[in-house]
Design a protein around this motif. Structure first.
Motif, PDB file in Angstrom:
ATOM      1  N   SER A 192       0.844  -1.185   0.000  1.00  0.00           N
ATOM      2  CA  SER A 192       0.000   0.000   0.000  1.00  0.00           C
ATOM      3  C   SER A 192       0.885   1.243   0.000  1.00  0.00           C
ATOM      4  O   SER A 192       2.114   1.145  -0.065  1.00  0.00           O
ATOM      5  CB  SER A 192      -0.983  -0.026   1.162  1.00  0.00           C
ATOM      6  OG  SER A 192      -0.311   0.061   2.389  1.00  0.00           O
TER       7      SER A 192
ATOM      8  N   MET B 190      -4.364  -8.916   0.337  1.00  0.00           N
ATOM      9  CA  MET B 190      -5.697  -8.539  -0.118  1.00  0.00           C
ATOM     10  C   MET B 190      -6.351  -9.727  -0.818  1.00  0.00           C
ATOM     11  O   MET B 190      -5.694 -10.540  -1.441  1.00  0.00           O
ATOM     12  CB  MET B 190      -5.582  -7.423  -1.160  1.00  0.00           C
ATOM     13  CG  MET B 190      -4.863  -6.203  -0.695  1.00  0.00           C
ATOM     14  SD  MET B 190      -5.985  -5.010   0.063  1.00  0.00           S
ATOM     15  CE  MET B 190      -6.791  -4.362  -1.426  1.00  0.00           C
ATOM     16  N   GLU B 193     -10.818 -10.261  -6.793  1.00  0.00           N
ATOM     17  CA  GLU B 193     -12.144 -10.664  -7.274  1.00  0.00           C
ATOM     18  C   GLU B 193     -12.363 -12.185  -7.163  1.00  0.00           C
ATOM     19  O   GLU B 193     -11.586 -12.967  -7.705  1.00  0.00           O
ATOM     20  CB  GLU B 193     -12.271 -10.208  -8.736  1.00  0.00           C
ATOM     21  CG  GLU B 193     -13.668  -9.819  -9.150  1.00  0.00           C
ATOM     22  CD  GLU B 193     -14.408  -8.980  -8.099  1.00  0.00           C
ATOM     23  OE1 GLU B 193     -15.543  -9.388  -7.754  1.00  0.00           O
ATOM     24  OE2 GLU B 193     -13.859  -7.975  -7.612  1.00  0.00           O
ATOM     25  N   ASP B 208     -22.960 -12.124   1.414  1.00  0.00           N
ATOM     26  CA  ASP B 208     -22.479 -10.889   2.043  1.00  0.00           C
ATOM     27  C   ASP B 208     -21.218 -11.102   2.871  1.00  0.00           C
ATOM     28  O   ASP B 208     -20.362 -10.226   2.925  1.00  0.00           O
ATOM     29  CB  ASP B 208     -23.581 -10.297   2.943  1.00  0.00           C
ATOM     30  CG  ASP B 208     -24.651  -9.611   2.110  1.00  0.00           C
ATOM     31  OD1 ASP B 208     -24.354  -9.305   0.926  1.00  0.00           O
ATOM     32  OD2 ASP B 208     -25.766  -9.411   2.614  1.00  0.00           O
ATOM     33  N   LYS B 211     -18.462 -10.815   0.415  1.00  0.00           N
ATOM     34  CA  LYS B 211     -18.375  -9.438  -0.099  1.00  0.00           C
ATOM     35  C   LYS B 211     -17.666  -8.528   0.887  1.00  0.00           C
ATOM     36  O   LYS B 211     -16.883  -7.658   0.517  1.00  0.00           O
ATOM     37  CB  LYS B 211     -19.788  -8.878  -0.341  1.00  0.00           C
ATOM     38  CG  LYS B 211     -20.352  -9.233  -1.695  1.00  0.00           C
ATOM     39  CD  LYS B 211     -21.637  -8.430  -1.940  1.00  0.00           C
ATOM     40  CE  LYS B 211     -22.446  -9.046  -3.071  1.00  0.00           C
ATOM     41  NZ  LYS B 211     -23.883  -8.884  -2.890  1.00  0.00           N
ATOM     42  N   LYS B 212     -17.977  -8.754   2.174  1.00  0.00           N
ATOM     43  CA  LYS B 212     -17.428  -7.929   3.248  1.00  0.00           C
ATOM     44  C   LYS B 212     -15.900  -7.948   3.286  1.00  0.00           C
ATOM     45  O   LYS B 212     -15.267  -7.019   3.795  1.00  0.00           O
ATOM     46  CB  LYS B 212     -17.971  -8.488   4.581  1.00  0.00           C
ATOM     47  CG  LYS B 212     -18.314  -7.462   5.607  1.00  0.00           C
ATOM     48  CD  LYS B 212     -19.198  -8.038   6.706  1.00  0.00           C
ATOM     49  CE  LYS B 212     -18.567  -9.201   7.446  1.00  0.00           C
ATOM     50  NZ  LYS B 212     -19.427  -9.672   8.564  1.00  0.00           N
ATOM     51  N   LEU B 214     -13.964  -7.953   0.730  1.00  0.00           N
ATOM     52  CA  LEU B 214     -13.390  -7.371  -0.495  1.00  0.00           C
ATOM     53  C   LEU B 214     -13.364  -5.859  -0.445  1.00  0.00           C
ATOM     54  O   LEU B 214     -14.131  -5.204  -1.140  1.00  0.00           O
ATOM     55  CB  LEU B 214     -14.213  -7.796  -1.712  1.00  0.00           C
ATOM     56  CG  LEU B 214     -14.374  -9.298  -1.949  1.00  0.00           C
ATOM     57  CD1 LEU B 214     -15.398  -9.544  -3.047  1.00  0.00           C
ATOM     58  CD2 LEU B 214     -13.042  -9.905  -2.307  1.00  0.00           C
ATOM     59  N   LYS B 215     -12.525  -5.296   0.409  1.00  0.00           N
ATOM     60  CA  LYS B 215     -12.465  -3.835   0.415  1.00  0.00           C
ATOM     61  C   LYS B 215     -11.163  -3.381  -0.240  1.00  0.00           C
ATOM     62  O   LYS B 215     -10.152  -3.984  -0.095  1.00  0.00           O
ATOM     63  CB  LYS B 215     -12.522  -3.277   1.827  1.00  0.00           C
ATOM     64  CG  LYS B 215     -13.422  -4.026   2.762  1.00  0.00           C
ATOM     65  CD  LYS B 215     -13.048  -3.730   4.207  1.00  0.00           C
ATOM     66  CE  LYS B 215     -13.201  -4.948   5.065  1.00  0.00           C
ATOM     67  NZ  LYS B 215     -12.785  -5.016   6.372  1.00  0.00           N
TER      68      LYS B 215
END
Lengths: 215, 215
Positions: A192, B190, B193, B208, B211-212, B214-215
């Motif tokens: 980052s 990280m 996708e 969800d 999804k949570k 994947l920031k």
């Protein structure tokens, strides 16, 4: 070139995931900058993480002169080293078939201290380049005092194997119709935004060889 | 609560980076989902990466019944386990003062096989939750056959210490004016996708709890 399949490096489970191919193994060793070194201390197992580099068929480790691990290796004792890359979570329909995608190497070898000043200097170059290509030509290089304060060992890779899992989950045939999202969640270690040393003038700009790592 | 400082867990170098605080140590153990387990095989060191979870003061490992490592632990032998988080490359003005920011734990303990069916079921829950909270309530849970095919060991943490480095590089006083970019390049693992199982209907949407992540 293949490493010999030995009792210690052959895979009892999932032999299809195993590889003894030198090129495959060396690619994994070179992709990450740290490894886990296992050695005996008072006849008990011990493991610690440390930075490494590879020079031909040798693993290079370095540290303070007083390091127990480096003294142990310098004395000719064998070590086992793991290099592990986690590529993704494999999410199956059943808990049982959850897995990881990974590329890992386990290797065995014994080493010796690097004492020749020229070779030692080259090992620092190799380690620095392994972690960040370009840095060696920018940072101040080690002087004699720093070289003397650092111990370097070179471990000849005697036995090695890689273990690799890729691809989607594999579920039991009767589970394929379950309404559970299945697939792979890839893991990508990212750099980052660099944090500039607060003690450094902002005139000094981020060099290109670091910018290149920030995609 | 503090772990006792022992000969094996005390830090000879940089004792200021060491911690014996249980809360600090457990936070590191819980933050990553895999560890490196070191054990003896034919009196030689061996190390392998594996998924783990923590339940109270115990490390839970699992795998195939035939696993050499799990058999070795079930027999009551001691292991050493490393949990390592690399937080950043520390780029000093001099090659010598390059370092890593990291949080790592080394622990020792011996274990036993978990044979009680209820406790064993709970360890699967703990492992699944450790890796992905929410998944246990979605995926098909293990049946008796799958439970029986899996060995689980519980290792009581007897000795442990953490080692932590944070912050900017520390250079020699005379090097601070060198025109070399200095600072920290943070490492953040990280998720990228998600890749949907090609054998699954696209009607099944990403839940969800994934999804949570994947920031």
């Amino acid at each position: 070139m293949q490493f010999e399949k030995t009792n210690r490096t052959k895979l009892n489970r999932h032999p299809d995931r195993g590889s003894f191919d030198k090129e495959t193994i060396y690619k994994i060793i070179d992709e990450v900058f740290y490894c886990h070194v296992s050695f005996l201390q008072d006849n008990k197992p011990f493991v610690i993480p440390t930075i490494h580099a590879r020079m031909d068929d040798n693993i290079i480790l370095h540290g303070a002169k007083a390091s127990r691990m480096l003294k142990h290796i310098s004395a000719g004792n064998e070590v086992c080293i793991a290099i592990t890359i986690m590529d993704g979570l494999v999410l199956a329909r059943s808990v049982f078939h959850h897995s990881m995608n990974y590329r890992s190497v386990v290797l065995f070898g014994s080493g010796e201290e690097v004492t020749d000043a020229n070779i030692k200097f080259n090992t620092f170059h190799a380690i620095t380049n392994h972690i960040m290509p370009g840095r060696w030509d920018d940072a101040r290089r080690p002087n004699k005092k720093e070289m003397d304060a650092t111990a370097v060992v070179s471990i000849k890779i005697d036995e090695a194997s890689a273990k690799i899992r890729t691809g989607p989950p594999v579920d039991n045939a009767e589970d394929y119709d379950l309404p559970v999202w299945a697939g792979v969640l890839p893991i990508i270690p990212m750099f980052s935004e660099p944090v500039h040393d607060p003690d450094q003038n902002e005139d000094i700009l981020l060099p290109d060889y670091i910018k290149k790592l920030l995609k």
